[in-house]
Design a protein around this motif. Sequence first.
Motif, PDB file in Angstrom:
ATOM      1  N   GLN A  69      36.100  44.238  41.522  1.00  0.00           N
ATOM      2  CA  GLN A  69      37.439  45.243  41.514  1.00  0.00           C
ATOM      3  C   GLN A  69      37.912  44.211  40.358  1.00  0.00           C
ATOM      4  O   GLN A  69      38.910  44.623  39.745  1.00  0.00           O
ATOM      5  N   GLU A  70      37.897  43.269  40.569  1.00  0.00           N
ATOM      6  CA  GLU A  70      38.592  41.796  39.338  1.00  0.00           C
ATOM      7  C   GLU A  70      37.591  42.142  37.865  1.00  0.00           C
ATOM      8  O   GLU A  70      38.571  41.285  36.717  1.00  0.00           O
ATOM      9  N   THR A  71      36.338  42.367  38.150  1.00  0.00           N
ATOM     10  CA  THR A  71      36.041  41.729  37.276  1.00  0.00           C
ATOM     11  C   THR A  71      35.922  42.554  35.653  1.00  0.00           C
ATOM     12  O   THR A  71      36.018  43.823  35.990  1.00  0.00           O
ATOM     13  N   PRO A  72      36.795  42.231  34.867  1.00  0.00           N
ATOM     14  CA  PRO A  72      36.325  43.482  33.913  1.00  0.00           C
ATOM     15  C   PRO A  72      35.514  44.537  33.902  1.00  0.00           C
ATOM     16  O   PRO A  72      34.792  44.002  33.849  1.00  0.00           O
ATOM     17  N   ALA A  73      35.402  45.335  33.712  1.00  0.00           N
ATOM     18  CA  ALA A  73      34.043  46.879  33.655  1.00  0.00           C
ATOM     19  C   ALA A  73      32.987  46.853  33.211  1.00  0.00           C
ATOM     20  O   ALA A  73      33.335  45.789  31.256  1.00  0.00           O
ATOM     21  N   GLY A  74      32.245  46.730  32.976  1.00  0.00           N
ATOM     22  CA  GLY A  74      30.246  46.489  31.988  1.00  0.00           C
ATOM     23  C   GLY A  74      30.741  44.918  32.035  1.00  0.00           C
ATOM     24  O   GLY A  74      29.164  44.459  31.608  1.00  0.00           O
ATOM     25  N   GLN A  75      31.003  43.809  32.606  1.00  0.00           N
ATOM     26  CA  GLN A  75      30.826  42.105  32.590  1.00  0.00           C
ATOM     27  C   GLN A  75      30.244  42.012  33.549  1.00  0.00           C
ATOM     28  O   GLN A  75      29.946  42.416  34.608  1.00  0.00           O
ATOM     29  N   PRO A  76      28.651  41.303  33.181  1.00  0.00           N
ATOM     30  CA  PRO A  76      27.258  41.243  34.286  1.00  0.00           C
ATOM     31  C   PRO A  76      27.724  40.437  34.849  1.00  0.00           C
ATOM     32  O   PRO A  76      28.943  39.366  33.984  1.00  0.00           O
ATOM     33  N   LEU A  77      27.494  40.481  36.287  1.00  0.00           N
ATOM     34  CA  LEU A  77      28.121  39.197  37.059  1.00  0.00           C
ATOM     35  C   LEU A  77      26.288  38.707  37.493  1.00  0.00           C
ATOM     36  O   LEU A  77      25.748  39.302  37.859  1.00  0.00           O
ATOM     37  N   LEU A  78      26.024  37.115  38.021  1.00  0.00           N
ATOM     38  CA  LEU A  78      25.527  36.905  37.808  1.00  0.00           C
ATOM     39  C   LEU A  78      25.755  35.294  39.334  1.00  0.00           C
ATOM     40  O   LEU A  78      26.501  34.452  39.549  1.00  0.00           O
TER      41      LEU A  78
ATOM     42  N   PHE B 266      28.164  47.521  43.046  1.00  0.00           N
ATOM     43  CA  PHE B 266      28.100  46.713  41.518  1.00  0.00           C
ATOM     44  C   PHE B 266      27.318  48.677  41.139  1.00  0.00           C
ATOM     45  O   PHE B 266      26.821  48.724  40.695  1.00  0.00           O
ATOM     46  N   PRO B 267      28.938  49.661  40.774  1.00  0.00           N
ATOM     47  CA  PRO B 267      27.942  50.752  40.299  1.00  0.00           C
ATOM     48  C   PRO B 267      27.853  50.842  38.886  1.00  0.00           C
ATOM     49  O   PRO B 267      26.800  51.244  38.917  1.00  0.00           O
ATOM     50  N   SER B 268      28.026  49.652  38.029  1.00  0.00           N
ATOM     51  CA  SER B 268      27.829  49.487  36.389  1.00  0.00           C
ATOM     52  C   SER B 268      27.927  48.613  36.314  1.00  0.00           C
ATOM     53  O   SER B 268      27.049  48.407  34.820  1.00  0.00           O
ATOM     54  N   ARG B 269      27.970  47.883  36.537  1.00  0.00           N
ATOM     55  CA  ARG B 269      27.620  46.279  35.859  1.00  0.00           C
ATOM     56  C   ARG B 269      27.030  45.953  36.146  1.00  0.00           C
ATOM     57  O   ARG B 269      25.976  46.115  37.512  1.00  0.00           O
ATOM     58  N   PRO B 270      26.380  45.602  35.147  1.00  0.00           N
ATOM     59  CA  PRO B 270      24.690  44.504  35.274  1.00  0.00           C
ATOM     60  C   PRO B 270      24.878  43.534  36.327  1.00  0.00           C
ATOM     61  O   PRO B 270      25.456  42.339  35.655  1.00  0.00           O
ATOM     62  N   VAL B 271      23.922  43.386  38.113  1.00  0.00           N
ATOM     63  CA  VAL B 271      24.092  42.464  38.919  1.00  0.00           C
ATOM     64  C   VAL B 271      22.993  41.939  38.890  1.00  0.00           C
ATOM     65  O   VAL B 271      22.205  42.396  39.607  1.00  0.00           O
ATOM     66  N   VAL B 272      22.902  40.644  38.950  1.00  0.00           N
ATOM     67  CA  VAL B 272      21.379  40.144  39.587  1.00  0.00           C
ATOM     68  C   VAL B 272      21.993  38.644  40.595  1.00  0.00           C
ATOM     69  O   VAL B 272      23.014  38.093  40.486  1.00  0.00           O
ATOM     70  N   ILE B 273      21.293  38.376  41.587  1.00  0.00           N
ATOM     71  CA  ILE B 273      21.307  37.989  43.145  1.00  0.00           C
ATOM     72  C   ILE B 273      20.226  37.486  42.823  1.00  0.00           C
ATOM     73  O   ILE B 273      18.930  37.629  43.513  1.00  0.00           O
ATOM     74  N   ALA B 274      20.674  35.401  42.986  1.00  0.00           N
ATOM     75  CA  ALA B 274      19.293  34.574  42.684  1.00  0.00           C
ATOM     76  C   ALA B 274      19.471  34.841  44.191  1.00  0.00           C
ATOM     77  O   ALA B 274      20.277  34.007  44.724  1.00  0.00           O
ATOM     78  N   ASP B 275      17.692  34.678  45.106  1.00  0.00           N
ATOM     79  CA  ASP B 275      17.871  34.082  46.582  1.00  0.00           C
ATOM     80  C   ASP B 275      17.988  32.549  46.174  1.00  0.00           C
ATOM     81  O   ASP B 275      17.318  31.892  45.936  1.00  0.00           O
ATOM     82  N   ASN B 276      18.700  31.464  48.055  1.00  0.00           N
ATOM     83  CA  ASN B 276      18.664  30.719  47.675  1.00  0.00           C
ATOM     84  C   ASN B 276      17.004  29.482  47.612  1.00  0.00           C
ATOM     85  O   ASN B 276      16.911  28.240  46.716  1.00  0.00           O
ATOM     86  N   SER B 277      16.099  30.621  47.749  1.00  0.00           N
ATOM     87  CA  SER B 277      14.677  29.344  47.725  1.00  0.00           C
ATOM     88  C   SER B 277      13.922  29.520  46.454  1.00  0.00           C
ATOM     89  O   SER B 277      13.306  28.769  46.059  1.00  0.00           O
ATOM     90  N   GLY B 278      14.437  30.741  45.311  1.00  0.00           N
ATOM     91  CA  GLY B 278      14.167  30.424  43.907  1.00  0.00           C
ATOM     92  C   GLY B 278      13.104  31.476  43.517  1.00  0.00           C
ATOM     93  O   GLY B 278      12.948  31.427  42.735  1.00  0.00           O
TER      94      GLY B 278
END
Length: 580
Positions: free
Chosen positions: A113-122, A145-157
């Motif tokens: 909600q708070e992050t500008p549209a389209g800005q990716p999150l990591l 996250f319907p529209s912005r690129p999002v990647v979640i890295a697992d704690n294990s790597g």
Amino acid sequence: MSTTGSPAPSPTILAASSIITMDPASPRASAIAFDPGTGVIAAVGSLETCLAAAPGAEVHDLGDTVLMPGFVEPHSHPVVSGIVTRSPSIWIAPYVGYPSWDDVVALFRKLDQETPAGQPLLFNGLDRLLQGAPSPTADMLDGLFPSRPVVIADNSGHLAYFNTATMALQGWDTEPPADPVGASFGRTADGHLDGRAYELQAVMAVTGPVMAKVVTHPLHSAAEWYRYMASFGITSTSDMTYDRPFWAAYQALGSLADCPLRVSLYHVSTSDRCGDPLESPFPDRLRKQGIKLWADGSPWVGTAALSFPYLDTETVRKAEIPLGPAGVSAMNYTPEELDAVVDAHAPQGWQLSFHCNGDAAFDVVLDVYERGLTKHGLLGTDHRWRVEHLGACRTEQFERAAALGVEASMGPFQFIYWGDLLDGTMFPSAIGSQWQAVGDAFAAGLEPSFHNDGSVTPPDVLLNVQSMVTRTSMSGTVHGPNQKITLDQALRAVTVNGARQLFVDDRLGSLEAGKVADLVELSADPYTVDPATLATELHVRGTWVGGRRIDLDEFDAQVERLDPTPHQDLARSAQQRCCG
Ligand SMILES: [Zn+2]
Ligand SMILES: [Zn+2]
């Protein structure tokens, strides 16, 4: 007598309520005298002794502060840790404020909600075991996250999760990539990516481009991790996954007057020409020390080489951990391949260091080390070849390591954060309660060091000390009280033992005349505090490196004055850490 240039600065004397020297010949003092330019210690003892050794010194009275040698964490990954956890990346590990998957989802909704549209999150640090998280798919993430690129890295790597917008960014929504060597992408029945990447090459292919978009000032991110380590009293550390792309960043940070860390580099054995020497402009602050090898994977995802199976419990099943026993099938290399790496680098004089979690892996590593040490004439010499983590290892293995002159760097964090699950949920209590058997390691004649393994867990040195002295996990539960160690032993682990393993003990790790004044200022004497409250009652007031009191705000300002341009691509090459 000098007649030109500025006069030599007068020596500094610090008077403290007590100084814990970690020098067994003279364990306590009340003052320390050193050259403020070089940090070389002239005397440690009473104020009178120091004044006699350093006439004309400026005396600073630190009041009720207690001094110790600066803490040494001999196994970290500082630059990468900063890039993957400090803003603008987002750290979602259970122990930094997100104990459950619900907490993580609440953060996801808020940020979308708070992050500008389209800005990716990591995001970094999802822990399916501790957070009870599902293995997120693109479908699930698209809902959040319907529209912005999002990647979640697992704690294990070892794993990363991504949404459809991330696929679109790389053109993978129309043309799915092939699996990289030794890694894979999860796929749906019709051949599309399902939003999951397995193992390093696939994880990097997903995270690299997003990281490059998100982390616009990687040097600043790295400096934030330096600052974080310093806030826990650390003055010396290492990078155990060093490779060439990181050199410029380490050099830039190490050149700054208020740089709070000395860093020893261990070059990853998988990099070509990892055995080449490295010329450092300031070797006392930044130096290449060895080669890093891998034996097995991580106990949190079922890739540690363990001789015993996991318990068949709901928690283990939900985390999709194969019950095993994995045994040596979890080894990343054959013994012959490992012998070849040792044969390539032992004659070059490098110290070797093995990532090793499981007991089955430890047997193989000890065999490989024994063959290498024998073949290269190093048995009985001061080689200090290292083994890292040692989650589940046995007394006779520690004894064999001690006999070979092998050094152990252990990870109390595994016990602290996973201990409640290890004991009875992941493994039978007879095995799980003994995880990180530091008592056995000391009893076998080893002098282990402690580490938090970069971004795997916060580098809370005093919490490591507290938990190994009391054998208490984060919930306050005691597991395996037979593995308790003394406060003396625990403080050795975070000072002299780390310094010896980094081969810097000729100058650091204890406070003695002729060594260098790297110091941590503590708010009280650890011997007067209830051991169960060491991490909460004791506070780090500051650190000194080479006789200079580190000003962390000034360090920030010095970083901001650096030209960020040469470091712009660093985030793209940032690997995950070694999954302790
Ligand atoms: Zn590791
Ligand atoms: Zn590591």
